[in-house]
Design an enzyme around this catalytic site. Structure first.
Site, PDB file in Angstrom:
ATOM      1  CG  ASP A  55      -6.800   8.071   4.475  1.00  0.00           C
ATOM      2  OD1 ASP A  55      -7.835   8.131   5.320  1.00  0.00           O
ATOM      3  OD2 ASP A  55      -6.269   7.254   3.980  1.00  0.00           O
TER       4      ASP A  55
ATOM      5  CE  LYS B 156      -2.882   6.072   2.698  1.00  0.00           C
ATOM      6  NZ  LYS B 156      -4.075   6.960   2.064  1.00  0.00           N
TER       7      LYS B 156
ATOM      8  CE  LYS C 293      -5.281   3.569   3.582  1.00  0.00           C
ATOM      9  NZ  LYS C 293      -6.227   4.564   3.164  1.00  0.00           N
TER      10      LYS C 293
HETATM   11  O1  LIG Z   1      -4.047   5.053  -0.417  1.00  0.00           O
HETATM   12  C1  LIG Z   1      -3.938   4.555  -1.233  1.00  0.00           C
HETATM   13  C2  LIG Z   1      -2.932   4.549  -2.275  1.00  0.00           C
HETATM   14  O2  LIG Z   1      -2.842   5.794  -3.053  1.00  0.00           O
HETATM   15  C3  LIG Z   1      -3.114   3.357  -3.376  1.00  0.00           C
HETATM   16  O3  LIG Z   1      -1.888   3.271  -4.068  1.00  0.00           O
HETATM   17  P1  LIG Z   1      -1.799   2.052  -5.245  1.00  0.00           P
HETATM   18  O4  LIG Z   1      -2.675   2.877  -6.499  1.00  0.00           O
HETATM   19  O5  LIG Z   1      -0.444   2.125  -5.634  1.00  0.00           O
HETATM   20  O6  LIG Z   1      -2.472   0.917  -4.785  1.00  0.00           O
END
Ligand SMILES: O=C[C@H](O)COP(=O)(O)O
Length: 295
Positions: A141, A204, A240
């Site tokens: 990513d 994403k 995503k």
């Molecule tokens: O890609 C993943 C994100 O950083 C997750 O974010 P979050 O901790 O708000 O669920």
């Protein structure tokens, strides 16, 4: 990708988006369809779409291996539920996940390319990515160079993404648009189209590290872009939403947008992923009808 090719590509898409109209269309879609998707079947599907994420300053090899072992234990504890799609960590932990993971079918996703800012020399970003893949990462990513994008340097954005795609080799690459830092709906549409032409396998929404993360409106624009790109090229790109998915309703909201805009073809854990650090326990608690803190 030269400027004329970029302009030619962008010229094939409707970029004349109005924020108010996008908000209205997103609201109408959710008013009409969200409730019908708040079902046990959808929630179980979403469990399998989760990219179980830990991206904390306090992460360590030990804590990441313990995190990964929870995924191993989950398979035995909940045989009727799908396992998560990936474990998503910082690139220095790819090896720790690979060493601890026992569940076939769970991908090792690493954020890379100087996450979450993307602000580093390309040589550094490429090295970090190559090392993560050598250590076992199967998905990468990256963050779009947002500063270049906001300056209108679309050629520079496309070049960066293409170079990172080259560094990813066979690993799937997700491009984070950081939609909360973009100015409007038109920016999100252009960033979506540009990233797909430059090599993204998924687009994403967010890193989860900025003030504004995933929103239904950004998801709607990105899914519309994915649909139009598919109609134009025949190439399927994954979606995503990530960052701030803090309730089961949030997750079903993104499912609903994907279902209504992209259709059944995207409703698999290959093409729809949820980047989240909290949702798994929330979904488990909802499915079990009691508070569960498993991960
Ligand atoms: O890609 C993943 C994100 O950083 C997750 O974010 P979050 O901790 O708000 O669920």
């Amino acid at each position: 990708m030269e400027t004329n090719k970029i302009q030619e590509a962008l010229g094939k898409y409707n970029l004349d988006l109005n924020d108010a109209q996008v908000a209205e269309e997103t609201k109408a879609l959710l008013d009409a369809h969200l409730e019908e998707n708040m079902t046990p079947e959808v929630k179980k599907f979403l469990m399998g779409s989760i990219e179980l994420t830990t991206l904390k300053t306090t992460d360590s090899d030990r804590s990441v291996m313990e995190f990964t072992d929870k995924v191993n234990q989950f398979d035995d504890a909940y045989p009727d539920l799908p396992h998560v799609a990936t474990i998503c960590v910082y690139p220095c932990f790819a090896e720790a996940v690979k060493e601890a993971l026992r569940v076939p079918g769970v991908e090792i996703a690493c954020v890379s390319g100087s996450f979450p800012s993307s602000q580093a020399r390309m040589e550094v970003k490429i090295a970090e990515t190559s090392l993560a893949i050598a250590d076992g990462a199967t998905e990468i990513d990256i963050v779009m160079p947002v500063g270049k994008f906001l300056e209108g340097d679309y050629e520079g954005v496309a070049e960066d993404i293409a170079e990172m795609k080259n560094a990813c080799g066979d690993a799937a690459m997700k491009v984070i648009l950081e939609t909360g830092d973009l100015r409007d709906s038109k920016d999100i549409k252009i960033a979506s189209i540009l990233s797909m032409y430059a090599g993204a396998d998924y687009i994403k929404t967010s890193t989860g590290k900025e003030k504004v993360s995933a929103t239904p409106e950004a998801a709607y624009i990105m899914c519309r872009a994915i649909k139009e790109y598919y109609d134009e090229t025949g190439i399927q790109i994954g979606f995503k939403p990530a960052g701030g998915i803090n309730t089961v309703a949030d997750a079903v909201t993104y499912y609903t947008i994907v279902k209504e805009v992209l259709g059944e073809k995207w409703l698999t854990n290959k093409w729809l992923r949820l980047g989240t650090s909290r949702l798994a326990n929330l979904l488990l608690s909802d499915i079990e009808g009691k508070e569960v803190k498993f991960f």
